[in-house]
Motif scaffolding. Structure first.
Motif, PDB file in Angstrom:
ATOM      1  N   ALA A 306       3.287  -4.904  -0.815  1.00 18.75           N
ATOM      2  CA  ALA A 306       2.789  -6.121  -1.444  1.00 18.75           C
ATOM      3  C   ALA A 306       1.876  -5.794  -2.610  1.00 18.75           C
ATOM      4  O   ALA A 306       1.292  -4.711  -2.687  1.00 18.75           O
ATOM      5  N   VAL A 307       1.720  -6.768  -3.507  1.00 18.39           N
ATOM      6  CA  VAL A 307       0.794  -6.582  -4.616  1.00 18.39           C
ATOM      7  C   VAL A 307      -0.646  -6.547  -4.118  1.00 18.39           C
ATOM      8  O   VAL A 307      -1.522  -5.999  -4.788  1.00 18.39           O
ATOM      9  N   ALA A 308      -0.896  -7.130  -2.948  1.00 15.67           N
ATOM     10  CA  ALA A 308      -2.235  -7.125  -2.361  1.00 15.67           C
ATOM     11  C   ALA A 308      -2.266  -6.193  -1.156  1.00 15.67           C
ATOM     12  O   ALA A 308      -1.336  -6.180  -0.347  1.00 15.67           O
ATOM     13  N   LEU A 309      -3.346  -5.447  -1.020  1.00 17.89           N
ATOM     14  CA  LEU A 309      -3.467  -4.504   0.085  1.00 17.89           C
ATOM     15  C   LEU A 309      -3.847  -5.182   1.393  1.00 17.89           C
ATOM     16  O   LEU A 309      -3.539  -4.670   2.475  1.00 17.89           O
ATOM     17  N   ASN A 310      -4.499  -6.316   1.328  1.00 20.65           N
ATOM     18  CA  ASN A 310      -5.057  -6.946   2.529  1.00 20.65           C
ATOM     19  C   ASN A 310      -4.191  -8.033   3.127  1.00 20.65           C
ATOM     20  O   ASN A 310      -4.412  -8.439   4.273  1.00 20.65           O
ATOM     21  N   SER A 311      -3.233  -8.531   2.386  1.00 21.68           N
ATOM     22  CA  SER A 311      -2.485  -9.692   2.863  1.00 21.68           C
ATOM     23  C   SER A 311      -1.123  -9.754   2.198  1.00 21.68           C
ATOM     24  O   SER A 311      -0.942  -9.309   1.062  1.00 21.68           O
ATOM     25  N   TRP A 312      -0.170 -10.355   2.925  1.00 24.27           N
ATOM     26  CA  TRP A 312       1.147 -10.637   2.349  1.00 24.27           C
ATOM     27  C   TRP A 312       1.182 -12.030   1.743  1.00 24.27           C
ATOM     28  O   TRP A 312       2.008 -12.303   0.874  1.00 24.27           O
ATOM     29  N   CYS A 313       0.319 -12.922   2.196  1.00 21.03           N
ATOM     30  CA  CYS A 313       0.276 -14.273   1.631  1.00 21.03           C
ATOM     31  C   CYS A 313      -0.904 -14.391   0.677  1.00 21.03           C
ATOM     32  O   CYS A 313      -1.755 -13.497   0.592  1.00 21.03           O
ATOM     33  N   TYR A 314      -0.964 -15.505  -0.034  1.00 17.14           N
ATOM     34  CA  TYR A 314      -2.096 -15.756  -0.923  1.00 17.14           C
ATOM     35  C   TYR A 314      -3.357 -16.003  -0.106  1.00 17.14           C
ATOM     36  O   TYR A 314      -3.339 -16.745   0.879  1.00 17.14           O
ATOM     37  N   THR A 315      -4.429 -15.341  -0.485  1.00 17.23           N
ATOM     38  CA  THR A 315      -5.761 -15.676   0.023  1.00 17.23           C
ATOM     39  C   THR A 315      -6.707 -15.699  -1.162  1.00 17.23           C
ATOM     40  O   THR A 315      -6.387 -15.200  -2.253  1.00 17.23           O
TER      41      THR A 315
END
Length: 491
Positions: A306-315
């Motif tokens: 994912a583009v984010a390390l902490n989450s697969w969804c938007y936060t």
């Protein structure tokens, strides 16, 4: 509501009449799709009712019911007691009022993706498409739109290959903690309910964990997945974990046989992605979550990250990775016979964040200049060389890789070898040892004839020479934080 028995009979009929049977031996004859081996880069999409709280990650539906977790405390503070406001109450807030599938498809095309895999159903049990299996779906609630169907159509207009992802298996236990205190998850629960069955959570590593899914639940899982196949004809079907549980094995074989036989009817090439050895090797395509292999593989595989390390969804607090790091991963993965499936998480209103957009745009800009070294390529005799070691295995994408100009990856196509330095040399000097001349010690260097060396994406001229140490390349005026690609024309 579709009749479970009738659908199960249909599945058995398709398997009986088609070339693929529900045995590992038969499924092992299914070929790897040519389009997948050439595509190299795809987009994954995690978007659902869990995008409304936009807190922590996409496991909010589970963790909000576990007393003492940050999600539990946040939920009570923000929305009130669970018995008054449960997960189901996010669905009316999930309006997707700004969702425009054409804009999404334009962005993914601009990013250089060749295929796109939206999550059709996550662990929360809310279907992101119009379904006859349950009323808890995006066609009837929340957005009140067939989001998967609209996206599939938009992708097809642009030549993007559409897939779908099912994370339904884990729903068996995903919301079960809600039964441990006074919440809105209460018995009786029946098939088709959002919260059904909310069972006790087992040890995830126990492949025989109890209580194991019931026949009713497994049949429901099979029918739900086949409904996605029949309605949207995805060319790629991705499965998340827990399907490796022993109880799923007969149903996995039926699912794969049904899917492969239906694809034969359509005249399409399809594939299944799996993790944790859920499928017999050779019957589907291996996927590594948030990780990669340290060496080249003789079989085609995929990384999903994912583009984010902490989450697969938007936060609201996503920890985004730099585009340059993702591009380095893409180059490394392709050199080792793999594909990269890169996830983004849209907001609940249907917009894609500025950060997601910027990262995808940067990747697309690099691919426009250097994509010929990625798309349609194959592995070379050596995947690469250099001092930086890749940590093999899943959940390793957070490990920072400090690449140097000496870290090189190779791909090949036609009469070209593509040599990619994962970091730009400030002096403009590069060395590719694997392309050196044969030396007196008879090292197995490349014996072919090099006709020319060019740099992609820049107007700079290359000067080059070759000796026993390797291929030496010199360029001037090249300054970038992205990998630098050289096209080596050979005879």
């Amino acid at each position: 509501m579709a009749e479970l028995k009738e659908y199960l009979e249909k599945i058995e009929k398709v398997i009986a009449q088609g070339p693929y049977k529900d045995t590992w031996e038969s499924l092992g004859n299914h070929p790897m799709p040519d389009w997948f081996m050439k595509a190299k880069f795809g987009i994954f999409i995690h978007w659902g009712a869990y995008s409304v709280p936009a807190f922590a990650n996409e496991w909010y539906p589970r963790n909000m019911y576990i007393q003492g977790t940050p999600e539990f405390e946040h939920h009570v503070k923000t929305y009130g007691p669970h018995k008054e406001f449960g997960y189901k109450d996010f669905i009316p807030m999930f309006k997707a009022e700004k969702f425009n599938p054409e804009e999404w498809a334009d962005l993914f095309e601009k990013a250089g993706a060749r295929y796109v895999v939206p999550v059709a159903e996550h662990h929360d049990g809310f279907q992101m498409y119009k379904s006859e299996i349950s009323h808890w779906n995006a066609g009837e609630m929340g957005p009140k739109r067939d989001t998967l169907g609209e996206l599939t159509e938009a992708f097809a207009k642009r030549g993007l290959i559409g897939g779908a992802s099912s994370h339904r298996a884990e729903h068996w236990f995903f919301l079960g903690h809600g039964k441990e205190f006074d919440s809105d998850i209460k018995e009786p629960l029946k098939r088709g309910d959002l919260y059904w069955p909310s069972m006790a959570e087992p040890d995830h590593q126990d492949l025989y964990g109890k209580p194991e899914p019931t026949e009713e639940y497994l049949q429901d899982w099979l029918v739900r997945t086949c409904e996605i196949i029949d309605k949207y004809q995805p060319k790629l079907l991705y499965f998340d974990w827990w399907i490796q549980h022993s109880a799923f094995k007969p149903y996995l074989k039926k699912l794969a046989a049904y899917y492969y036989n239906r694809a034969e009817e359509w005249g399409e090439q399809v594939l299944i992605n799996y993790k944790h050895d859920a499928f017999m090797f050779g019957t589907a395509v291996v996927d590594i979550e948030r990780g990669q292999f340290a060496d080249v593989k003789p079989y085609h595989w995929q990384t999903d990250t994912a583009v984010a390390l902490n989450s697969w969804c938007y936060t609201e607090n996503n920890d985004f990775r730099p585009a340059k790091d993702i591009i380095c991963d893409l180059v490394d993965i392709v050199s080792k016979n793999g594909n990269l499936l890169l996830n983004i998480g849209p907001k609940a209103d249907g917009t894609i964040s500025e950060e997601d957009t910027r990262i995808l745009t940067e990747i697309g800009d690099w691919l426009r200049d250097n994509g010929e070294s990625i798309y349609d390529t194959g592995v070379w005799r050596k995947y690469g060389e250099g001092p930086t070691q890749i940590v093999e295995g899943q959940f390793s994408d957070g490990i920072k890789k400090d690449f140097t100009p000496a870290d090189v990856r190779y791909t090949a196509k036609g009469d070209h070898i593509y040599a990619t330095a994962l970091k730009c040399s400030p002096e403009g000097s590069y060395l590719f040892p694997a392309l050196g001349e044969q030396d007196a010690s008879k090292k197995p260097n490349f014996h072919g004839i090099i006709r020319n060396v060019e740099i992609l994406g820049f107007d700079s001229e290359c000067s080059w020479s070759r000796d026993e140490e390797g291929l030496h390349v010199k360029v001037t005026g090249v300054n970038t934080d992205k990998p630098v690609v050289f096209r080596v024309t050979v005879d």
